[in-house]
Design an enzyme around this catalytic site. Structure first.
Site, mmCIF file in Angstrom:
data_model
loop_
_atom_site.group_PDB
_atom_site.id
_atom_site.type_symbol
_atom_site.label_atom_id
_atom_site.label_comp_id
_atom_site.label_asym_id
_atom_site.label_seq_id
_atom_site.Cartn_x
_atom_site.Cartn_y
_atom_site.Cartn_z
ATOM 1 N N HIS A 1 41.590 39.467 33.270
ATOM 2 C CA HIS A 1 40.795 38.815 32.259
ATOM 3 C C HIS A 1 40.185 39.954 31.397
ATOM 4 O O HIS A 1 40.063 41.031 31.678
ATOM 5 C CB HIS A 1 39.753 37.912 32.819
ATOM 6 N N GLU B 1 37.992 34.839 41.931
ATOM 7 C CA GLU B 1 37.587 36.124 42.192
ATOM 8 C C GLU B 1 36.938 36.068 43.623
ATOM 9 O O GLU B 1 36.337 34.934 44.006
ATOM 10 C CB GLU B 1 36.431 36.810 41.245
#
Length: 396
Positions: free
Chosen positions: A199, A275
């Site tokens: 990202h 994550e």
């Protein structure tokens, strides 16, 4: 032949806390219960917890001497088990070096699982520890009490080895024992191509803070990175079969920018791409974690099986990212898929694709909005085409 899996039972104690202390450890064949090795030693004056950690260390060292790959460690010390699992902080500075030493040993095995058991199920190690405490108190000769490790064949070699490989093998098909090895170029049209994208930038990446499950947005620069990455991905693959993303906003925003330039497929969230959960470290700077959790941090850095306090281990992240990769290989044979995720999941996918060790995780740097490409073949073969391509970000 070295054993593949062992059971370690460990205990320690002192008469007085602190007082004359000792530890005991037993290594068993988990299938038969046979004792493969014993360790016991009087360690002078120490606390119960120090002796318990010393027992665990001795047991892990004995398991390593036997050549074990998988360990289940059982102890009746709730404190040691919870600290080694990363669920409790190590507040006693005297225990932190011992926890770090134990974590370093954990890293020598393919997998280690810690379990608490009641004392009556830990009688052998308890008896060894008590004999060592007697020795420390001068009631018996001092010094190590050990049985030399014995090398045994793995139980039921054919069937059990296949089961063990299925249970513990890395999910991206990169086990060197089973993946075909060849220098011959392979046709890319047979492969499922994954374009892995980290990202774009967030405030936490700029501030060097642990950023796990917290749903932080992209910065203005992060959004510009997402647009530039979309152009780069479109050049690599003008159309793709799917865009799959972690459900967190910093990933979905990056994924949506990419999808708009590659045929506009819907962005499909996948929770297995989220994550790592950094637990109580979430949102803290690296320096703050070093100051507040030095022992836990050392243990975490030393072993992928250790989790941050109240968090998730990299081994657990690897398990779920492996599932995600396997699903994509099965669902999109011969097609290209964009995968937008975070630094830890992408590092773990690349580690497994390259059949690398855990040190790879600390040596590979992945930039925000960096692009990596790998091909997954139906027979388990893997070709890593690029890692952390950031040329598209040079003007930002």
């Amino acid at each position: 032949m070295a054993v593949r899996a062992v059971l370690v039972e460990a205990d320690g104690g002192s008469r007085g806390n602190p007082g004359p202390a000792g530890y005991g450890a037993v290594v068993r064949d988990p299938a038969t219960g046979e004792v493969l090795a014993e360790r016991a030693e009087a360690i002078g004056t120490a606390t119960n917890n120090v002796a318990e950690y010393r027992g665990l260390i001795a047991g892990l060292e004995a398991a390593a001497d036997l050549g074990a790959a998988e360990v289940e460690a059982r102890m009746d010390s709730k404190l040691v088990v919870e600290q080694m699992c990363g669920r409790w902080q190590i507040k006693n500075p005297g225990l932190r070096p011992l926890a770090a030493q134990a974590a370093g040993l954990v890293g020598r095995f393919d997998s280690v699982r810690f379990s608490w058991v009641p004392r009556e199920r830990n009688k052998h190690a308890d008896a060894l520890a008590n004999a060592a405490m007697d020795a420390a108190a001068g009631l018996a000769p001092t010094g190590p009490v050990a049985e030399s490790p014995r090398k045994l064949a793995a139980p039921e070699p054919a069937v059990r080895e296949v089961a063990a490989r299925a249970a513990t093998g890395r999910a991206t098909g990169t086990d060197p024992a089973t993946t075909p090895a060849s220098w011959e170029p392979r046709p890319t049209e047979e492969a499922t191509r994954l374009i892995l994208v980290r990202h774009g930038e967030t405030e936490r990446t700029v501030q060097k803070r642990y950023s796990g499950r917290g749903d932080v947005p992209l910065t203005d620069r992060g959004r510009a990175q997402a647009r530039a990455t979309a152009v780069r991905v479109a050049a690599l693959a003008p159309s793709v079969a799917a865009v799959v993303s972690s459900p967190l906003a910093r990933c979905t925003a990056t994924a949506e920018a990419i999808a708009a330039l590659v045929g506009n497929p819907p962005v499909r969230p996948d929770d297995d791409l989220i994550e790592c959960d950094f637990g109580v470290w979430e949102g803290r700077t690296f320096a703050e974690v070093r100051d507040g959790w030095a022992g836990e941090l050392d243990a975490w850095l030393a072993s992928t099986s250790i989790a941050p306090p109240e968090g998730e281990s990299f081994a657990a992240v690897a398990e779920r990212t492996g599932r995600a990769v396997d699903r994509l290989r099965t669902a999109y044979p011969g097609e290209t898929v964009v995968v937008v995720s975070h630094v830890s999941p992408i590092k773990l996918v690349l580690r497994d694709a390259l059949a690398a060790g855990d040190a790879f995780l600390h040596r590979l740097y992945l930039d925000t909005a960096g692009v990596s490409v790998l091909d997954l073949y139906p027979d388990g073969g893997v070709a890593v085409r690029s890692v952390n391509d950031t040329a598209h970000l040079s003007d930002l």
